[in-house]
Design an enzyme around this catalytic site. Structure first.
Site, PDB file in Angstrom:
ATOM      1  N   ASP A 124      12.410  -1.937  -1.168  1.00  0.00           N
ATOM      2  CA  ASP A 124      11.664  -0.872  -1.840  1.00  0.00           C
ATOM      3  C   ASP A 124      10.349  -0.542  -1.137  1.00  0.00           C
ATOM      4  OD1 ASP A 124      10.225  -3.129  -2.351  1.00  0.00           O
ATOM      5  OD2 ASP A 124      10.596  -3.152  -4.512  1.00  0.00           O
ATOM      6  N   ASP A 261      11.709 -11.369  15.245  1.00  0.00           N
ATOM      7  CA  ASP A 261      10.924 -10.202  14.810  1.00  0.00           C
ATOM      8  C   ASP A 261       9.618 -10.635  14.139  1.00  0.00           C
ATOM      9  OD1 ASP A 261      13.249 -10.914  13.031  1.00  0.00           O
ATOM     10  OD2 ASP A 261      12.018  -9.842  11.578  1.00  0.00           O
ATOM     11  N   ASP A 271       3.381 -12.473   9.891  1.00  0.00           N
ATOM     12  CA  ASP A 271       4.331 -12.307   8.788  1.00  0.00           C
ATOM     13  C   ASP A 271       4.485 -13.588   7.954  1.00  0.00           C
ATOM     14  OD1 ASP A 271       4.631  -9.740   9.507  1.00  0.00           O
ATOM     15  OD2 ASP A 271       6.767  -9.800   9.909  1.00  0.00           O
TER      16      ASP A 271
END
Ligand code: AMP
Ligand code: MG
Length: 503
Positions: A124, A261, A271
């Protein structure tokens, strides 16, 4: 005006549209500022006070965009849990632009959680407050520990409803980094046979982030063996990654999702998801609940980083030969273990380069048996090293450090060797103690601490614990007498905290 036009440089945008897609942020419903990072604000020549207003709040969550920013989502690919995924990208992050500060540093500004992008897949595009608090606190904790990381400038919460396992609120963090380019950015173009783009990206990274390589490469032209700048680039990434992982291992940090990634081309910790700091020393520790095989367990991290670097090397094979790649990659293990051993020796209180091989050996031979003993006895990693600084001699043994080991006799046997090695180093107990306390943190971001801040924020709309822990994490080596409740063992309920990629 929040930022001046002339300060925007937006160099990544100049790479062209093969590298990203333009994407406006999706407005958040009723946003409010949760926190501003004073130190990160100064990187943009701002004071936190000057940012504490509605204009910055709307900028920080993407509800209004600055006229000089051009929000984009970058495309990349990556190996996730060992499997190549041919196309990924910023699924919920937007690069707004880049600012050059008065010191001449460039900082890219990214919003994480500002809505869907062309790369959102089934997601989302949002981040919930819970996971945003974790990243916000941890990136500052890593910075406080002296480990290269992306930074967080500010956090915004809202009344936007976001569904995860339950209904939560959507939040955005403003991240800063010199660049968010990942190993996966190269893998994308290489896997598509787009070697021109691989070269463009490599040239971009060299000229902006590794400018010394150009000089090295030019200087080598006059010698018989000219250096390939792309091999030099890869070698630099190998070294930076090896140092970062050595630092992770030395403080007991487990990243949890070391997909390619999530590996920065600048060797930044990037991340933050289901990360965790070790409580007791458990090399097999898996912090990510979804990592069923334990691929990203704590002890696997150095090997995984090597594997990830090999994937990066493959992606650069249009720019260097296999021999060049192999030669550069072969430096990894040595760089990693040199850095790791140097850090561990310092953690034990050995700060000078050993004077001879014998002394070197005496120090190094202490490390593996100690870690084995700690694993067997489930000794708290952070508490042990911090308390070891108070060690004097077996005769006047500091009680506390011994008490961490149920098997005291085994620890006493180790202490005999330790004391022997200490005797060979010319440093007073007090000097050693002071130095050890600058490398062995008193405070780390244990999961339960983040959880405490999250509970207060989500259940009571009280952000005060975020601020307290945040400030604590900026100087984890200091004593902070008012925060001693965070300097001990984690509470029993800490072991029931479960973390997965879903955030
Ligand atoms: P991460 O493990 O957080 O680095 O995420 C892996 C990939 O999934 C990245 O490309 C993210 O952009 C994407 N992603 C994660 N969560 C969401 C989300 N809620 N909406 C869209 N994309 C997401
Ligand atoms: Mg990621």
């Amino acid at each position: 005006m929040l930022f001046h036009k002339q300060n925007f440089t937006n160099r990544f945008h100049e790479l062209g549209d093969a590298f990203y897609q333009q994407q406006a942020p999706s407005p958040l419903h009723k946003p409010h500022l949760v926190h501003i990072n004073h130190h990160a604000a100064s990187l943009l020549d701002q004071s936190a006070a000057a940012l504490n207003n509605d204009q910055f709040r709307d900028f920080a969550c993407g509800n209004s965009t600055h006229p000089d920013t051009r929000p984009i989502a970058a495309i990349y690919a990556g190996h996730q849990f060992g499997h190549f995924v041919s196309q990924l990208g910023d699924g919920r992050a937007l690069l707004l632009g880049e600012i050059k500060n008065s010191a001449g540093e460039h900082w890219e500004i990214q919003l994480k959680g500002a809505g869907m992008t062309p790369y959102s897949r089934q997601g989302d595009g949002r981040a919930v407050l819970r996971s945003s608090i974790r990243e916000y606190l941890c990136s500052e904790a890593m910075f406080g520990l002296g480990i290269a990381t992306t930074r967080a400038l500010a956090m915004v919460n809202s009344e936007e409803e976001v569904f995860r396992e339950q209904l939560e609120t959507g939040a955005v963090i403003v991240r800063l980094a010199p660049s968010f380019i990942r190993f996966g950015s190269f893998e994308l173009f290489a896997s598509r046979g787009q070697h021109e783009q691989v070269k463009t990206l490599a040239d971009f990274v060299i000229s902006h982030y590794y400018p010394d390589i150009l000089q090295q490469s030019e200087a080598s032209l006059s010698s018989s063996k000219s250096a390939n700048p792309y091999q030099l680039l890869f070698a630099e990434v190998v070294k930076k990654t090896a140092l970062m992982i050595a630092q992770w291992q030395s403080v007991g940090f487990a990243h949890g999702v070391m997909n390619t990634d999530n590996m920065s081309i600048l060797g930044l910790t990037l991340d933050y998801g289901p990360f965790g700091f070790l409580d007791s020393y458990q090399p097999d520790h898996i912090c990510n609940h979804s990592d069923h095989q334990g691929r990203y367990s704590f002890k696997n991290q150095p090997g995984i980083a090597h594997w990830n670097l090999a994937r990066l090397a493959e992606a650069l094979l249009s720019l260097m030969t296999i021999d060049e790649a192999t030669e550069a990659l072969s430096v990894y293990e040595e760089t990693y273990s040199q850095n790791y051993m140097r850090l561990m020796r310092r953690k034990l209180g050995f700060f000078k380069q050993p004077v001879n091989d014998k002394q070197h050996q005496n120090q190094d031979l202490l490390i593996a048996p100690l870690l084995n003993l700690m694993a067997k006895n489930q000794v708290d990693y952070t508490l042990f090293f911090r308390q070891l600084a108070d060690f004097k001699s077996p005769a006047q043994q500091s009680k506390s450090v011994r008490d961490l080991f149920p098997d005291r006799e085994a620890f006493d046997a180790w202490l005999v060797h330790y004391e022997h090695a200490l005797e060979q180093t010319p440093i007073t107990t007090e000097q050693r103690r002071e130095k050890m306390n600058r490398i062995n943190p008193k405070y780390i971001l244990r999961n339960y601490m983040a959880e405490t801040a999250i509970k207060k924020a989500t259940e009571e709309n009280d952000y005060s614990e975020i601020d307290k822990i945040f400030t604590l994490m900026q100087s984890p080596y200091d004593e902070h007498p008012d925060m001693l409740h965070y300097a001990g063992f984690p509470p029993d309920w800490a072991s029931s905290i479960s973390l997965s990629c879903s955030s």
